[in-house]
Design a protein around this motif. Sequence first.
Motif, PDB file in Angstrom:
ATOM      1  N   HIS A  51       0.745  -1.087  -0.125  1.00 10.06           N
ATOM      2  CA  HIS A  51      -0.146   0.137  -0.068  1.00 10.06           C
ATOM      3  C   HIS A  51       0.805   1.238  -0.075  1.00 10.06           C
ATOM      4  O   HIS A  51       2.115   1.171   0.269  1.00 10.06           O
ATOM      5  CB  HIS A  51      -1.021   0.040   1.211  1.00 10.06           C
ATOM      6  N   HIS A  53       1.233   3.976   2.009  1.00  9.15           N
ATOM      7  CA  HIS A  53       1.625   4.500   3.113  1.00  9.15           C
ATOM      8  C   HIS A  53       3.274   4.652   3.149  1.00  9.15           C
ATOM      9  O   HIS A  53       4.104   3.694   2.562  1.00  9.15           O
ATOM     10  CB  HIS A  53       1.565   4.012   4.566  1.00  9.15           C
ATOM     11  N   ASP A  55       5.860   4.332   5.204  1.00 12.50           N
ATOM     12  CA  ASP A  55       6.605   3.442   5.993  1.00 12.50           C
ATOM     13  C   ASP A  55       6.501   1.982   5.210  1.00 12.50           C
ATOM     14  O   ASP A  55       7.228   1.027   5.655  1.00 12.50           O
ATOM     15  CB  ASP A  55       5.976   3.184   7.342  1.00 12.50           C
ATOM     16  N   HIS A  56       5.735   1.960   3.844  1.00 12.05           N
ATOM     17  CA  HIS A  56       5.972   0.656   3.234  1.00 12.05           C
ATOM     18  C   HIS A  56       6.332   1.085   1.908  1.00 12.05           C
ATOM     19  O   HIS A  56       6.860   0.067   1.234  1.00 12.05           O
ATOM     20  CB  HIS A  56       4.506   0.107   2.978  1.00 12.05           C
ATOM     21  N   HIS A 133      -7.153  -1.750   4.418  1.00 15.54           N
ATOM     22  CA  HIS A 133      -6.126  -0.839   5.575  1.00 15.54           C
ATOM     23  C   HIS A 133      -6.485   0.574   4.877  1.00 15.54           C
ATOM     24  O   HIS A 133      -6.994   1.423   5.837  1.00 15.54           O
ATOM     25  CB  HIS A 133      -4.790  -1.217   5.501  1.00 15.54           C
ATOM     26  N   ASP A 154      -0.255  -4.017   6.265  1.00 12.51           N
ATOM     27  CA  ASP A 154      -1.266  -3.437   7.338  1.00 12.51           C
ATOM     28  C   ASP A 154      -2.608  -3.996   6.900  1.00 12.51           C
ATOM     29  O   ASP A 154      -2.838  -3.879   5.767  1.00 12.51           O
ATOM     30  CB  ASP A 154      -1.034  -2.083   7.368  1.00 12.51           C
TER      31      ASP A 154
HETATM   32 ZN    ZN Z   1      -0.154   1.576   6.511  1.00 12.86          ZN
END
Ligand code: ZN
Length: 415
Positions: A51, A53, A55-56, A133, A154
């Motif tokens: 996804h 975000h 942090d990914h 998510h 997530d």
């Molecule tokens: Zn996330």
Amino acid sequence: MGAASEVGRSSVLVHTERTKTLLDFGVMLDHDIRFPSYVSPKDIGQIVLTHAHLDHSGAIPVLFIHKEIPVMTTKLTAELTDVLIADFIKVSGYYLPFETLELDRMLQSTTHCSLGRTVALQDIEITLLNAGHIPGSAQIYLKSGGTGLLYTGDINTTQTRLIRPADTNYPDVDYAIMESTYATVEHTDRKLLEKQFTEKAREVVEGGGTVLVPAFGVGRSQEIVCVLYKNGFPHPIYIDGMAERVGKILYENLDQLADSELYRKAMKNAHRIDNWKERKKIVSKPGVIVSPAGMLKGGPASFYSEKVSQVPRNAIFLVSFQIPGTPGRLLLEKNILAVRGRLLKVSAQVENYDFSSHCGKKELHGVLKELSRRSTRKIFVVHGEHDSSLALVEAAKQEFGLDAEIPEVGREYVL
Ligand SMILES: [Zn+2]
């Protein structure tokens, strides 16, 4: 490669006989920007992204400095990742080892894959499953040499006003890599939360006040607008910042949303704000303003918060987890607003509503139950503070008879 006993820089490298597949490659956004363990781009056969975000996704462009690698993800995730990484470069460009050029190369190397479709690459089959998510989010199921590996990314198994719950109708899962963000937290029932949120917003606005809802631009902002509409909130709703840009992308991907009709009506009902003249006007008008950043770290929400916080009849409703060290957390804990280098005492009401986009304890146990039915041999618990990850490991072992552990960053596990 990261996200072991921590939340951030998610990444897993999967070696099969003929290829190496990188699952996510995110950044850690705490005091400085940190990356996952080093991997040479020439060793990577393909990248699969769960996804948008950061942090990914946020470290992927670094792999495109000298090379192009095929990336696979959903169409919606590709479009949202473009918005988020472009913004990331704009905000922290000087500190990043890549620029827009690398982001463009990454997007040009990306192929879109629909949820549920299986793609074969070398000796590995890849299937993306809905993760529930954020819009576009997926879990990754890999199959190679008869072994099935699930990476949840997530995950949220609760239906929200915006998106459908995660698909846990898994095929054979021999091994799973599972997130544990809220393994020790029980979330409030969503419907009850929506009702409380709407009623309280109504009370403030009918008392002549303005409600500021600092919300992350991807997913949460649009969900809040849908929640207010669905619960019959009768007063003006304003939506600002990236939320507006992302709103348009979602409009073009209505089939990915839980209720496209609700989304269409709710967004039509909200007023889009995109200039300073309007911002200055609405900040003192009764109504709800939904604007990034969700933790009051920059974005138009910083401007609004400075004004809204000084009037007792106003309110600030926080709707997501507030990371320690952010202005949102300081506001929640100390009733102090850090804005433009100053600390202001807050007169407005401050409330917190737990609109999570992750599974809570009960829901994570639901996922473990599904895995125990599939005789999963081992669970690797990631994406959580150490205590949360440990709690999920213990639950997997004691309540579901599953073998589980927290992996170490940089270590190889033979499956
Ligand atoms: Zn996330």
